[in-house]
Design a protein around this motif. Structure first.
Motif, PDB file in Angstrom:
ATOM      1  N   ASP A   1       0.828  -1.202   0.000  1.00  0.00           N
ATOM      2  CA  ASP A   1       0.000   0.000   0.000  1.00  0.00           C
ATOM      3  C   ASP A   1       0.869   1.261   0.000  1.00  0.00           C
ATOM      4  O   ASP A   1       1.830   1.372   0.759  1.00  0.00           O
ATOM      5  CB  ASP A   1      -0.885  -0.017   1.240  1.00  0.00           C
ATOM      6  CG  ASP A   1      -1.960   1.032   1.155  1.00  0.00           C
ATOM      7  OD1 ASP A   1      -3.113   0.675   0.932  1.00  0.00           O
ATOM      8  OD2 ASP A   1      -1.634   2.232   1.306  1.00  0.00           O
TER       9      ASP A   1
ATOM     10  N   LEU B   1       0.931   3.125   3.331  1.00  0.00           N
ATOM     11  CA  LEU B   1       1.771   2.425   4.307  1.00  0.00           C
ATOM     12  C   LEU B   1       3.247   2.696   4.005  1.00  0.00           C
ATOM     13  O   LEU B   1       4.055   2.930   4.914  1.00  0.00           O
ATOM     14  CB  LEU B   1       1.483   0.925   4.222  1.00  0.00           C
ATOM     15  CG  LEU B   1       1.736   0.114   5.487  1.00  0.00           C
ATOM     16  CD1 LEU B   1       0.948   0.674   6.639  1.00  0.00           C
ATOM     17  CD2 LEU B   1       1.371  -1.338   5.263  1.00  0.00           C
TER      18      LEU B   1
ATOM     19  N   ALA C   1       5.978   4.635   6.379  1.00  0.00           N
ATOM     20  CA  ALA C   1       7.297   4.118   6.746  1.00  0.00           C
ATOM     21  C   ALA C   1       8.383   5.122   6.373  1.00  0.00           C
ATOM     22  O   ALA C   1       9.271   5.423   7.171  1.00  0.00           O
ATOM     23  CB  ALA C   1       7.538   2.777   6.057  1.00  0.00           C
TER      24      ALA C   1
ATOM     25  N   MET D   1      10.865  -4.368   8.464  1.00  0.00           N
ATOM     26  CA  MET D   1       9.724  -3.780   9.164  1.00  0.00           C
ATOM     27  C   MET D   1       8.501  -3.596   8.272  1.00  0.00           C
ATOM     28  O   MET D   1       7.385  -3.524   8.765  1.00  0.00           O
ATOM     29  CB  MET D   1      10.105  -2.416   9.754  1.00  0.00           C
ATOM     30  CG  MET D   1      11.069  -2.525  10.916  1.00  0.00           C
ATOM     31  SD  MET D   1      11.592  -0.891  11.472  1.00  0.00           S
ATOM     32  CE  MET D   1      12.445  -1.324  12.984  1.00  0.00           C
ATOM     33  N   LEU D   2       8.736  -3.474   6.964  1.00  0.00           N
ATOM     34  CA  LEU D   2       7.591  -3.216   6.079  1.00  0.00           C
ATOM     35  C   LEU D   2       7.440  -4.292   4.992  1.00  0.00           C
ATOM     36  O   LEU D   2       6.412  -4.972   4.945  1.00  0.00           O
ATOM     37  CB  LEU D   2       7.740  -1.834   5.421  1.00  0.00           C
ATOM     38  CG  LEU D   2       6.690  -1.514   4.354  1.00  0.00           C
ATOM     39  CD1 LEU D   2       5.320  -1.305   4.986  1.00  0.00           C
ATOM     40  CD2 LEU D   2       7.070  -0.286   3.545  1.00  0.00           C
TER      41      LEU D   2
ATOM     42  N   PRO E   1       6.851  -8.329   6.148  1.00  0.00           N
ATOM     43  CA  PRO E   1       5.522  -8.623   6.699  1.00  0.00           C
ATOM     44  C   PRO E   1       4.389  -8.295   5.730  1.00  0.00           C
ATOM     45  O   PRO E   1       3.409  -9.033   5.659  1.00  0.00           O
ATOM     46  CB  PRO E   1       5.439  -7.752   7.959  1.00  0.00           C
ATOM     47  CG  PRO E   1       6.618  -6.875   7.965  1.00  0.00           C
ATOM     48  CD  PRO E   1       7.618  -7.413   7.015  1.00  0.00           C
ATOM     49  N   ALA E   2       4.547  -7.221   4.946  1.00  0.00           N
ATOM     50  CA  ALA E   2       3.467  -6.857   4.026  1.00  0.00           C
ATOM     51  C   ALA E   2       3.305  -7.904   2.932  1.00  0.00           C
ATOM     52  O   ALA E   2       2.200  -8.156   2.473  1.00  0.00           O
ATOM     53  CB  ALA E   2       3.737  -5.479   3.416  1.00  0.00           C
TER      54      ALA E   2
ATOM     55  N   ARG F   1      -1.685 -14.651  11.463  1.00  0.00           N
ATOM     56  CA  ARG F   1      -2.858 -14.488  12.336  1.00  0.00           C
ATOM     57  C   ARG F   1      -3.509 -13.129  12.077  1.00  0.00           C
ATOM     58  O   ARG F   1      -4.719 -13.007  11.958  1.00  0.00           O
ATOM     59  CB  ARG F   1      -2.429 -14.588  13.803  1.00  0.00           C
ATOM     60  CG  ARG F   1      -3.535 -14.905  14.747  1.00  0.00           C
ATOM     61  CD  ARG F   1      -2.970 -15.427  16.047  1.00  0.00           C
ATOM     62  NE  ARG F   1      -2.175 -14.423  16.723  1.00  0.00           N
ATOM     63  CZ  ARG F   1      -2.650 -13.654  17.705  1.00  0.00           C
ATOM     64  NH1 ARG F   1      -3.864 -13.817  18.122  1.00  0.00           N
ATOM     65  NH2 ARG F   1      -1.881 -12.745  18.258  1.00  0.00           N
ATOM     66  N   TRP F   2      -2.669 -12.101  11.966  1.00  0.00           N
ATOM     67  CA  TRP F   2      -3.175 -10.750  11.722  1.00  0.00           C
ATOM     68  C   TRP F   2      -3.951 -10.673  10.418  1.00  0.00           C
ATOM     69  O   TRP F   2      -4.974 -10.008  10.329  1.00  0.00           O
ATOM     70  CB  TRP F   2      -2.028  -9.750  11.687  1.00  0.00           C
ATOM     71  CG  TRP F   2      -1.053  -9.968  10.559  1.00  0.00           C
ATOM     72  CD1 TRP F   2       0.043 -10.772  10.587  1.00  0.00           C
ATOM     73  CD2 TRP F   2      -1.094  -9.398   9.246  1.00  0.00           C
ATOM     74  NE1 TRP F   2       0.688 -10.733   9.381  1.00  0.00           N
ATOM     75  CE2 TRP F   2       0.022  -9.897   8.530  1.00  0.00           C
ATOM     76  CE3 TRP F   2      -1.950  -8.510   8.608  1.00  0.00           C
ATOM     77  CZ2 TRP F   2       0.292  -9.550   7.219  1.00  0.00           C
ATOM     78  CZ3 TRP F   2      -1.676  -8.168   7.296  1.00  0.00           C
ATOM     79  CH2 TRP F   2      -0.574  -8.679   6.610  1.00  0.00           C
TER      80      TRP F   2
ATOM     81  N   GLY G   1      -7.379 -12.292  10.665  1.00  0.00           N
ATOM     82  CA  GLY G   1      -8.238 -11.412  11.463  1.00  0.00           C
ATOM     83  C   GLY G   1      -8.719 -10.225  10.651  1.00  0.00           C
ATOM     84  O   GLY G   1      -9.898  -9.878  10.634  1.00  0.00           O
ATOM     85  N   LEU G   2      -7.781  -9.635   9.925  1.00  0.00           N
ATOM     86  CA  LEU G   2      -8.092  -8.475   9.093  1.00  0.00           C
ATOM     87  C   LEU G   2      -9.124  -8.824   8.035  1.00  0.00           C
ATOM     88  O   LEU G   2     -10.096  -8.101   7.817  1.00  0.00           O
ATOM     89  CB  LEU G   2      -6.795  -7.985   8.440  1.00  0.00           C
ATOM     90  CG  LEU G   2      -6.862  -6.808   7.474  1.00  0.00           C
ATOM     91  CD1 LEU G   2      -7.220  -5.540   8.214  1.00  0.00           C
ATOM     92  CD2 LEU G   2      -5.522  -6.622   6.766  1.00  0.00           C
TER      93      LEU G   2
END
Lengths: 257, 305
Positions: free
Chosen positions: A145, A148, A152, A165-166, A169-170, A245-246, A249-250
């Motif tokens: 995104d 996002l 950063a 950090m970006l 995970p993204a 997991r995130w 959930g999202l």
């Protein structure tokens, strides 16, 4: 109660299939299709014993090494290609070309170039399993995104921090999808790589049984491959549940809106 | 200034109307003489298939240390372009932005930005706490110091109880609070806010506006708040910079002479508020019609010299 129910869902269909198989082979003494009990005892004889160390462990080791290499290469390459428009445009046609080559046809070439050894078999696994990881990672990195990314940047997150950090995970939902595909491709290629000019391994052993008409033994090898597949899928979903997991959930929240 | 009623309707605020000597709050605001952010002749032209598009023509204004300034303009006035240039996320075609004496060439360490799209500016794989922590971790702030700053920031935005949750488990207003807490914990000298409340409901919006005033008061941070909402700009700001339509110049720089203590109920129903609102509304209408006050068009901007 809930635990019982989930056990039921896992066990019910396999149990029904085994029961059906048992019924259909009841009283038959077909040479080609063994009865369940027969297969279980053959399975034990064949695989629990020296053959486990001689054939199963080497196969699984090569599979593991091949998959780890494919995943690492796929993610690293995907990060590099996905982050650079120039690299992406340069590599797109080439990637399509290599992806279209069925890895089994590489076996004879690799045999000549690398020799008949573990390295060759690992390379065959990597040559097939790397693509879904690579292509999905590229997609994930490209799709980060913009807001996002600006966030950063505005907090001075760049260079290697940006990757850890970006970017990673993204892109993780994408490369996890790629890894799932890589697992089954890897298993297939593990068997194929052992079918040519090999002296050990699951694929080799199953082919040996086939050629010597040891039909029940051959079936037991197929069952073992299936069980390895189930095991891989289990490990995958264990890891995925934690890593993503995130993400689940999202998605759940987005769908309920 | 305080004894003379402002006459916002009519002529644009005279040069000096927003002079630092304005005695709105004499104590602790004396260092306000100092210019913190200086936007100098900023111009931005985007290349496009249909030829170059001039999004920002010539913007020049200063923001002093400790000030809460709002930028308001018609939609499509290049507000976001301007903000990205100030934030160092976009290169201007010409002109420059100077922050604390240094020309901005990338995102400055002493600046934090709060974006409108809170849902897309929070890291969904991190908890509320993780989100606030990330910029501090990246800046290698020691763990103990980090924990203290996170706790204080979450406390300040009223989210101390929610630090273990994920952003997507929270309402829009709460998500924007997380983004504000993250900015606050970063301890910036200037806080840039790009229409941060455009996507939340009116009730939440009022609460968040008060939160911004509260944080500004408590921390003494300089705030540059971009909005398209005239009421919001008057209610929040000490000063409203009105942008013209694209290609953008400063239409007018209005000093907001409302009392420092503001309340959603009282302030918004005063005559002063209504007059200011009226004046700014009028200017925006003029801006939309393409009419720029003559002295600005002639290149005389209202910066204090």
């Amino acid at each position: 109660m809930r635990a019982l129910r989930s056990v039921f869902y896992v066990v019910a269909l396999p149990a029904a299939l085994v029961a059906l198989w048992w019924l259909l082979t009841l009283g038959s003494d077909s040479f080609w299709v063994p009865r369940p009990g027969e297969l279980v005892s053959t399975f034990r004889e064949v695989w629990i014993g020296p053959r486990f160390m001689d054939d199963v462990v080497p196969s699984l080791t090569r599979l593991a090494v091949g998959l780890v290499l494919a995943i690492a290469l796929g993610i690293l390459g995907g990060l590099a290609i996905g982050s650079s428009r120039v690299l992406r445009r340069l590599s797109e046609p080439v990637l399509e070309f290599f992806r279209a080559i069925p890895p089994p046809v590489l076996v004879p070439i690799l045999m000549v170039l690398v020799g008949v050894n573990d390295t060759m078999k690992v390379l065959v696994i990597v040559s097939g399993a790397v693509w879904p990881v690579l292509l999905n990672t590229i997609e994930g990195v490209r799709g980060i995104d913009e807001v996002l990314s600006d966030t950063a940047k505005s907090y001075g997150i760049h260079g290697t921090s940006r990757i850890t950090m970006l970017t990673l995970p993204a892109a993780s939902p994408n490369f996890m999808t790629g890894i799932r595909q890589a697992l089954s491709i890897g298993l297939i290629l593990m068997v194929i790589s052992e079918m040519f000019a090999s002296s050990s391994g699951l694929g080799f052993t199953i082919v040996q049984f086939q050629r010597s008409f040891a039909v029940t033994e051959m079936w037991s090898g197929i069952v073992l491959l299936g069980l390895i597949g189930v095991l891989l899928a289990g490990i995958y979903s264990f890891v995925e549940r934690r890593v993503l997991r995130w993400y689940h959930g999202l998605k759940e929240v987005e769908q309920s809106e | 200034m305080s004894e003379t009623t402002p006459s916002p309707t009519g002529q644009p605020a005279a040069p000096g109307a927003a002079a630092p000597s304005a005695p709105t709050a004499p104590t602790a605001r004396e260092e306000r003489q100092e210019v913190l952010l200086s936007v100098r002749g900023v111009r931005k032209i985007y290349p496009s298939a249909a030829g170059p598009v001039e999004a920002v023509r010539d913007l020049t204004f200063d923001v002093r240390r400790g000030e809460l300034a709002c930028i308001v303009g018609p939609s499509g006035a290049g507000k976001t372009t301007l903000l990205k240039i100030i934030a160092g996320l976009l290169e201007p075609t010409s002109g420059q932005v100077i922050l604390e004496g240094e020309p901005v060439s990338g995102p400055p360490r002493t600046m934090a930005v709060v974006f409108q799209e809170y849902g897309r500016s929070l890291f969904p794989w991190l908890t509320v706490r993780g989100n606030v922590e990330l910029p501090l971790k990246n800046a290698r702030v020691p763990a103990a110091e980090r924990a203290r700053r996170i706790d204080e920031a979450l406390e300040a935005v009223g989210l101390a109880h929610a630090h273990r949750r994920y952003p997507w488990q929270l309402s829009g207003g709460m998500q924007q609070r997380v983004a504000i807490a993250r900015a606050v914990a970063y301890e910036p000298h200037i806080l840039l806010m790009d229409e941060p409340f455009a996507a939340v409901d009116a009730q939440t919006r009022a609460d968040l506006e008060d939160l911004v005033r509260d944080i500004w008061h408590r921390l003494g941070v300089t705030v540059l708040f971009v909005t398209h909402d005239i009421d919001e700009s008057v209610y929040l700001g000490e000063r409203v910079i009105i942008l013209s339509s694209s290609p953008t110049v400063v239409q007018e720089d209005v000093h907001i002479d409302l009392p420092d203590e503001r309340s959603q109920l009282e302030t918004r129903s005063t005559k002063q508020f209504a007059d200011l609102r009226h004046h700014i509304y009028e200017q925006i209408q003029l801006a939309k019609a393409g009419i720029v006050p003559a002295q600005i068009a002639a290149g005389v901007t209202q910066k204090e010299v």
